[in-house]
Structures are given as structure tokens and as C-alpha cells.
Write a protein that holds these residues in place. Structure first.
Motif, PDB file in Angstrom:
ATOM      1  N   GLY A 148       0.785  -1.227   0.000  1.00 17.42           N
ATOM      2  CA  GLY A 148       0.000   0.000   0.000  1.00 17.42           C
ATOM      3  C   GLY A 148       0.815   1.273   0.000  1.00 17.42           C
ATOM      4  N   THR A 149       2.119   1.169  -0.202  1.00 20.04           N
ATOM      5  CA  THR A 149       2.969   2.348  -0.325  1.00 20.04           C
ATOM      6  C   THR A 149       3.155   2.694  -1.803  1.00 20.04           C
ATOM      7  OG1 THR A 149       4.980   1.001  -0.327  1.00 20.04           O
ATOM      8  CG2 THR A 149       4.197   1.823   1.808  1.00 20.04           C
ATOM      9  N   ILE A 150       3.776   3.826  -2.075  1.00 25.26           N
ATOM     10  CA  ILE A 150       4.140   4.176  -3.448  1.00 25.26           C
ATOM     11  C   ILE A 150       5.661   4.169  -3.570  1.00 25.26           C
ATOM     12  CG2 ILE A 150       2.071   5.554  -3.896  1.00 25.26           C
ATOM     13  CD1 ILE A 150       3.858   8.061  -3.487  1.00 25.26           C
ATOM     14  N   SER A 151       6.147   3.880  -4.764  1.00 25.08           N
ATOM     15  CA  SER A 151       7.586   3.953  -5.016  1.00 25.08           C
ATOM     16  C   SER A 151       7.870   5.191  -5.855  1.00 25.08           C
ATOM     17  CB  SER A 151       8.084   2.699  -5.738  1.00 25.08           C
ATOM     18  OG  SER A 151       7.790   2.761  -7.116  1.00 25.08           O
ATOM     19  N   LEU A 152       9.019   5.808  -5.614  1.00 23.27           N
ATOM     20  CA  LEU A 152       9.385   7.007  -6.381  1.00 23.27           C
ATOM     21  C   LEU A 152       9.640   6.666  -7.841  1.00 23.27           C
ATOM     22  CD1 LEU A 152      11.614   8.906  -3.801  1.00 23.27           C
ATOM     23  CD2 LEU A 152       9.284   9.460  -4.523  1.00 23.27           C
ATOM     24  N   ASP A 153      10.036   5.431  -8.122  1.00 23.99           N
ATOM     25  CA  ASP A 153      10.187   5.016  -9.518  1.00 23.99           C
ATOM     26  C   ASP A 153       8.846   5.077 -10.236  1.00 23.99           C
ATOM     27  OD1 ASP A 153      12.898   4.579  -9.276  1.00 23.99           O
ATOM     28  OD2 ASP A 153      12.711   2.421  -8.918  1.00 23.99           O
ATOM     29  N   ASP A 154       7.787   4.640  -9.549  1.00 19.34           N
ATOM     30  CA  ASP A 154       6.449   4.699 -10.157  1.00 19.34           C
ATOM     31  C   ASP A 154       5.966   6.137 -10.296  1.00 19.34           C
ATOM     32  OD1 ASP A 154       6.144   1.979 -10.578  1.00 19.34           O
ATOM     33  OD2 ASP A 154       5.254   1.623  -8.606  1.00 19.34           O
ATOM     34  N   VAL A 155       6.356   6.995  -9.350  1.00 16.73           N
ATOM     35  CA  VAL A 155       6.021   8.414  -9.479  1.00 16.73           C
ATOM     36  C   VAL A 155       6.706   8.989 -10.720  1.00 16.73           C
ATOM     37  CG1 VAL A 155       6.150  10.703  -8.414  1.00 16.73           C
ATOM     38  CG2 VAL A 155       5.696   8.689  -6.990  1.00 16.73           C
ATOM     39  N   GLN A 156       7.984   8.673 -10.878  1.00 12.20           N
ATOM     40  CA  GLN A 156       8.734   9.141 -12.058  1.00 12.20           C
ATOM     41  C   GLN A 156       8.073   8.665 -13.341  1.00 12.20           C
ATOM     42  OE1 GLN A 156      11.132  11.195 -12.557  1.00 12.20           O
ATOM     43  NE2 GLN A 156      12.614  11.209 -10.882  1.00 12.20           N
ATOM     44  N   ASP A 157       7.619   7.425 -13.363  1.00 11.44           N
ATOM     45  CA  ASP A 157       6.999   6.872 -14.569  1.00 11.44           C
ATOM     46  C   ASP A 157       5.627   7.483 -14.842  1.00 11.44           C
ATOM     47  OD1 ASP A 157       9.187   5.230 -14.929  1.00 11.44           O
ATOM     48  OD2 ASP A 157       8.249   3.478 -14.002  1.00 11.44           O
ATOM     49  N   SER A 158       4.929   7.891 -13.785  1.00 15.13           N
ATOM     50  CA  SER A 158       3.558   8.387 -13.929  1.00 15.13           C
ATOM     51  C   SER A 158       3.498   9.869 -14.280  1.00 15.13           C
ATOM     52  CB  SER A 158       2.768   8.137 -12.635  1.00 15.13           C
ATOM     53  OG  SER A 158       2.717   6.768 -12.319  1.00 15.13           O
ATOM     54  N   VAL A 159       4.448  10.644 -13.783  1.00  9.62           N
ATOM     55  CA  VAL A 159       4.460  12.092 -14.017  1.00  9.62           C
ATOM     56  C   VAL A 159       5.224  12.380 -15.308  1.00  9.62           C
ATOM     57  CG1 VAL A 159       5.162  14.339 -13.108  1.00  9.62           C
ATOM     58  CG2 VAL A 159       4.296  12.568 -11.550  1.00  9.62           C
ATOM     59  N   SER A 177       0.009   4.736   5.712  1.00  6.95           N
ATOM     60  CA  SER A 177       1.278   4.919   5.006  1.00  6.95           C
ATOM     61  C   SER A 177       1.599   6.402   4.882  1.00  6.95           C
ATOM     62  CB  SER A 177       1.227   4.256   3.633  1.00  6.95           C
ATOM     63  OG  SER A 177       0.028   4.573   2.952  1.00  6.95           O
ATOM     64  N   ILE A 178       2.889   6.725   4.997  1.00 10.24           N
ATOM     65  CA  ILE A 178       3.365   8.110   4.952  1.00 10.24           C
ATOM     66  C   ILE A 178       4.081   8.319   3.623  1.00 10.24           C
ATOM     67  CG2 ILE A 178       4.779   9.854   6.099  1.00 10.24           C
ATOM     68  CD1 ILE A 178       4.495   8.132   8.674  1.00 10.24           C
ATOM     69  N   ASN A 179       3.550   9.202   2.810  1.00  9.04           N
ATOM     70  CA  ASN A 179       4.093   9.390   1.467  1.00  9.04           C
ATOM     71  C   ASN A 179       5.249  10.395   1.447  1.00  9.04           C
ATOM     72  OD1 ASN A 179       2.377   7.584   0.110  1.00  9.04           O
ATOM     73  ND2 ASN A 179       0.733   9.101   0.042  1.00  9.04           N
ATOM     74  N   PRO A 180       6.233  10.183   0.568  1.00 10.16           N
ATOM     75  CA  PRO A 180       7.415  11.060   0.483  1.00 10.16           C
ATOM     76  C   PRO A 180       7.112  12.339  -0.292  1.00 10.16           C
ATOM     77  CG  PRO A 180       7.601   9.309  -1.129  1.00 10.16           C
ATOM     78  CD  PRO A 180       6.333   9.036  -0.369  1.00 10.16           C
ATOM     79  N   ILE A 181       6.390  13.245   0.340  1.00 18.39           N
ATOM     80  CA  ILE A 181       5.869  14.422  -0.352  1.00 18.39           C
ATOM     81  C   ILE A 181       6.993  15.305  -0.902  1.00 18.39           C
ATOM     82  CG2 ILE A 181       4.575  16.569  -0.055  1.00 18.39           C
ATOM     83  CD1 ILE A 181       2.841  14.048  -0.228  1.00 18.39           C
ATOM     84  N   LYS A 182       8.054  15.477  -0.156  1.00 20.53           N
ATOM     85  CA  LYS A 182       9.148  16.334  -0.625  1.00 20.53           C
ATOM     86  C   LYS A 182       9.708  15.823  -1.950  1.00 20.53           C
ATOM     87  CE  LYS A 182      13.615  18.275   0.815  1.00 20.53           C
ATOM     88  NZ  LYS A 182      14.610  18.371   1.919  1.00 20.53           N
ATOM     89  N   GLU A 183       9.932  14.527  -2.035  1.00 19.06           N
ATOM     90  CA  GLU A 183      10.489  13.940  -3.259  1.00 19.06           C
ATOM     91  C   GLU A 183       9.463  13.961  -4.394  1.00 19.06           C
ATOM     92  OE1 GLU A 183      12.746  12.603   0.247  1.00 19.06           O
ATOM     93  OE2 GLU A 183      10.600  12.663  -0.243  1.00 19.06           O
ATOM     94  N   VAL A 184       8.185  13.735  -4.054  1.00 21.02           N
ATOM     95  CA  VAL A 184       7.135  13.791  -5.079  1.00 21.02           C
ATOM     96  C   VAL A 184       7.013  15.205  -5.642  1.00 21.02           C
ATOM     97  CG1 VAL A 184       4.650  13.595  -5.471  1.00 21.02           C
ATOM     98  CG2 VAL A 184       5.840  11.835  -4.145  1.00 21.02           C
ATOM     99  N   THR A 185       7.073  16.191  -4.758  1.00 28.85           N
ATOM    100  CA  THR A 185       7.003  17.585  -5.209  1.00 28.85           C
ATOM    101  C   THR A 185       8.158  17.917  -6.148  1.00 28.85           C
ATOM    102  OG1 THR A 185       5.874  18.291  -3.181  1.00 28.85           O
ATOM    103  CG2 THR A 185       7.006  19.985  -4.445  1.00 28.85           C
ATOM    104  N   LYS A 186       9.332  17.438  -5.816  1.00 35.36           N
ATOM    105  CA  LYS A 186      10.498  17.693  -6.667  1.00 35.36           C
ATOM    106  C   LYS A 186      10.281  17.117  -8.065  1.00 35.36           C
ATOM    107  CE  LYS A 186      15.567  17.220  -6.636  1.00 35.36           C
ATOM    108  NZ  LYS A 186      15.777  16.535  -7.935  1.00 35.36           N
TER     109      LYS A 186
END
Length: 406
Positions: A148-159, A177-186
Motif C-alpha cells: 500500500g505504499t508508493i515507489s518514487l520510480d512509479d512516481v517518475q513513470d507516472s508524471v 502509510s506516509i508518502n514522500p511528499i518532498k520527493e514527489v514535489t520535486k
């Protein structure tokens, strides 16, 4: 001050429900209120109830000072650059809708993308569905990992460079779950998109620094953080808010009104049409004082300790199924084999224990989990390990009861 001492500051917790001491494990839905907040609300209504900004009399001046003083407390609480970036709203839902109505409709066009996650509360899905329908933009969802977490690799692929808005909860109200908002914002900013954060489950429980996160918008509610109902906050970077149109029109938010046209006040008041939520804002300021006296870092650490204790205690119960990652905020969402969550919540209520049952305004996530509903216990600074023991004992009784029935 320990949790048992803190508990004494919450009058509602010092009672019995169904002949048992109340164990309140539903703070993710709404938190209880300490005497410090209750007293401030009473003082306002008894001593200086008045409208703000308009009057020059003594009561009006005192109310205005308290109202705007709370805005400054909110600014410091989330480390915003200016009070101009702090908009008082009715809650997280209203805050997110303002962004979806004002910013999204002005900046989206056909073919643009809005990126979300399947774990979002309905308040962070439906406004974007409506914005997409109004503008021709499309919705995309970042896939979830097995826990139930997200991976930053999937964020990179989705954005992508078509993405204009990334909207995400900082803490899931179901999975914890606590999402990595700082990295997602970047990542969002690298593609020219803005990041909108649902902070309803994070602002009450951990230190939030919007300057460090660098998010463009951040929304949260007072009633989940020891404050009154009906008050919330929208933080927005000043450059965005200045270019956004109000979504509510009337008194307070105007500069000049002519017969055929009007102009708006400066920030933040152009988004606060009508008589504002005066008592709610003052109460929120008192709640912030209360939480900061205890310390947000201390609250976060204690809730992590409670969550870990709860997982260890409850997972020993036969048929207990928990959802979400091991490392989580103070939320444990679960099912008990053979017992519908609504039946479970009803039975443990007879033991004086308040938990949540249902889809938790997260139906897409329920579908992803392949369940129709779950039970949820959520913890706050006034809960104890004894509360969790009471829940564990009640779950064992519930299982035995339904085993006897069937």
C-alpha cells in the motif's frame, strides 16, 4: 506530560459508554477537544463575540486581533512564508475544492494530466474528476506497491511533461502509510506541475514544514487536531493564490463594488467571502498552542510506538487481517475473519470502545484491497497501550461471540 495526564484534559474522555470506560479510537475521523480549546471558545462567545474586520468598536477589534492572531499561529505551525498564504476554510474538503475549482480550471486544458494515487480520500479524488470533466484533462493513478505504499520510480513513470497537477495525501487515512511528499514535489516541479497535498491526517500528528516540502498547496482541518469542527486551512504559494480567482463572492472579500463590476481584496481575504469562521479560527489557534506545548515530534514518536504495539498485540488474534505497511502513522485498519466490520464495531461499542467501520471515504482503495469495508482504530496523543489492550480483548470476545452464533 504522559498520555494518562493528557487524557485528563479532555472532558469527553472521562465518561462511561455502555457501562464501560470510554476508549476512543476514532481520532482519524475527528479528534476530541481539550479544555484549553473549549475554554477559548467559551471565552469568545461570552466575552467578545463580534464580527471581524468591519467594526471599529472594542469587541470588534478584540475579535479581529484574535482571528488574525490565529492566522499567524497557523503560518508558524506549518512554516509558511507569509500570512497571505493562509486561507481559512471550512475544512480540508473545501480547501481542495478551491484549488480544483479556481487553479485547475484556469490552468488545465484538453490533454493535460492530473496524477493521483488510489489511496486518496474521496475529497482528493472527486474534485479532480470534476476538474478533468470541465477541462478535458485526464486522470492518472500512480500504482501502489503490495503493502500500500508508493515507489518514487512509479512516481517518475507516472508524471510526464503533460502532467499539470499531482495531488496526494501525506498520510493515508486507511493504510497509515506516509508518502514522500518532498520527493514527489520535486518530481512534479521537474515536469512543470504543481503538487497539492491533503494534509488532513498529517498536520495533527507530525511536524509539517511547507517550505521544506516545497508543495504548492497544502490542506488540513482543525477538527482532526483538537480544534473545532467547521474550520480548516488552505496553504498556497503566494504566486499561485495571487493569480487565482475567488470561488465565493459577497461581503468581506471585496475591495470596491460597482453596479456592473467589482474588485477583490488582497490576499488572504479575497478567498474568505462573508462572515468568516471566527470562533473556529480562534479555537484552531488554541489547538495549535496546545499541540505545540506538547511537541509535534513527541506526538509523532508516541503514535508510532502505539501503532507498533497495536500491530504486535492484534496480530496475535486468530483471523486478524491488517492492511498497510509495517512502518505507519497511528492508524490500524483491519478485518476479523468471519465478522463484518459493521458488526464488529457494534459489538466492541458495547465494551465502550469507539472504532470506525466502513469504506472510510476511500472506495477505490477498498476495491484495490479487494474488500467492501474494513474496521479502523486510530490513535492520538490521549490514547494508551491499555486502550489497545481493551480493543484486543474486545476483538477476542467478538470472535468468540460470532463463533457461538454461527
Amino acid at each position: 506530560m504522559n498520555a494518562k495526564e493528557i487524557r485528563q484534559l479532555f472532558p469527553i474522555l472521562n465518561q462511561e459508554v455502555n457501562g464501560q470506560p470510554l476508549v476512543y479510537l476514532d481520532s482519524s475521523a475527528t479528534s476530541q477537544k481539550p479544555v484549553q480549546v473549549i475554554d477559548v471558545l467559551s471565552e469568545y462567545y461570552k466575552g467578545y463575540n463580534s464580527n471581524v474586520h468591519r467594526g471599529v468598536h472594542t469587541l470588534g477589534t478584540k475579535a479581529t486581533d484574535a482571528y488574525e492572531g490565529s492566522r499567524e499561529k497557523v503560518r508558524k505551525f506549518i512554516n509558511a512564508a507569509s500570512v497571505e498564504e493562509i486561507i481559512f476554510t471550512r475544512g480540508t474538503t473545501t480547501s481542495l475544492n478551491i484549488v480544483a475549482w479556481s487553479y485547475a480550471r484556469a490552468n488545465l486544458q484538453e490533454g493535460d494530466e492530473i496524477v493521483l494515487t488510489p489511496m486518496e480520500h474521496h475529497s482528493n479524488i472527486i474534485p479532480w474528476q470534476q476538474a478533468a470533466k470541465a477541462t478535458g484533462a485526464t486522470l492518472k493513478y500512480i500504482p501502489l506497491q503490495q503493502d500500500g505504499t508508493i515507489s518514487l520510480d512509479d512516481v517518475q513513470d507516472s508524471v510526464t511533461n503533460k502532467t499539470k497537477i499531482v495531488a496526494m495525501t501525506q498520510v493515508s487515512n486507511v493504510l497509515g502509510s506516509i508518502n514522500p511528499i518532498k520527493e514527489v514535489t520535486k518530481i512534479a516541479h521537474e515536469h512543470g506541475a504543481v503538487c497539492v497535498v491533503d494534509g488532513a491526517q498529517s498536520a495533527p500528528h507530525m511536524k509539517v514544514d511547507v517550505e521544506e516540502l516545497d508543495c504548492d498547496f497544502f490542506a488540513f482541518s482543525g477538527h482532526k487536531m483538537c480544534g473545532p469542527t467547521g474550520i480548516g486551512v488552505l496553504y498556497g504559494k503566494k504566486e499561485h493564490l495571487e493569480n487565482m480567482e475567488p470561488v465565493e463572492f459577497g461581503g468581506e472579500m471585496i475591495d470596491f463594488v460597482e453596479l456592473y463590476d467589482s474588485t477583490w481584496k488582497e490576499l488572504p481575504w479575497k478567498f474568505e467571502g462573508g462572515t468568516p469562521i471566527i470562533a473556529g479560527a480562534i479555537g484552531l489557534g488554541a489547538a495549535i498552542d496546545f499541540l505545540e506545548d506538547i511537541g509535534l515530534d513527541e506526538i509523532a514518536a508516541y503514535e508510532h510506538e502505539l501503532a507498533d504495539y497495536a500491530l504486535n498485540r492484534l496480530e496475535s488474534i486468530e483471523g486478524f487481517q491488517v492492511y498497510g505497511p509495517r512502518e505507519r502513522a497511528g492508524i490500524v485498519t483491519f478485518n476479523l475473519e468471519g465478522v463484518h466490520p459493521h458488526d464488529l464495531a457494534t459489538v466492541v461499542d458495547q465494551e465502550g470502545i469507539a472504532i470506525r467501520a466502513g469504506h472510510h471515504c476511500a472506495q477505490p482503495l477498498m476495491k484495490w484491497l479487494d474488500v467492501t469495508a474494513t474496521a479502523r482504530a486510530s490513535f492520538y496523543l490521549y490514547n494508551t497501550k491499555e486502550d489497545i489492550d481493551s480493543l484486543a480483548n474486545a476483538l477476542v470476545k467478538t470472535k468468540e461471540y460470532f463463533g457461538d452464533v454461527f
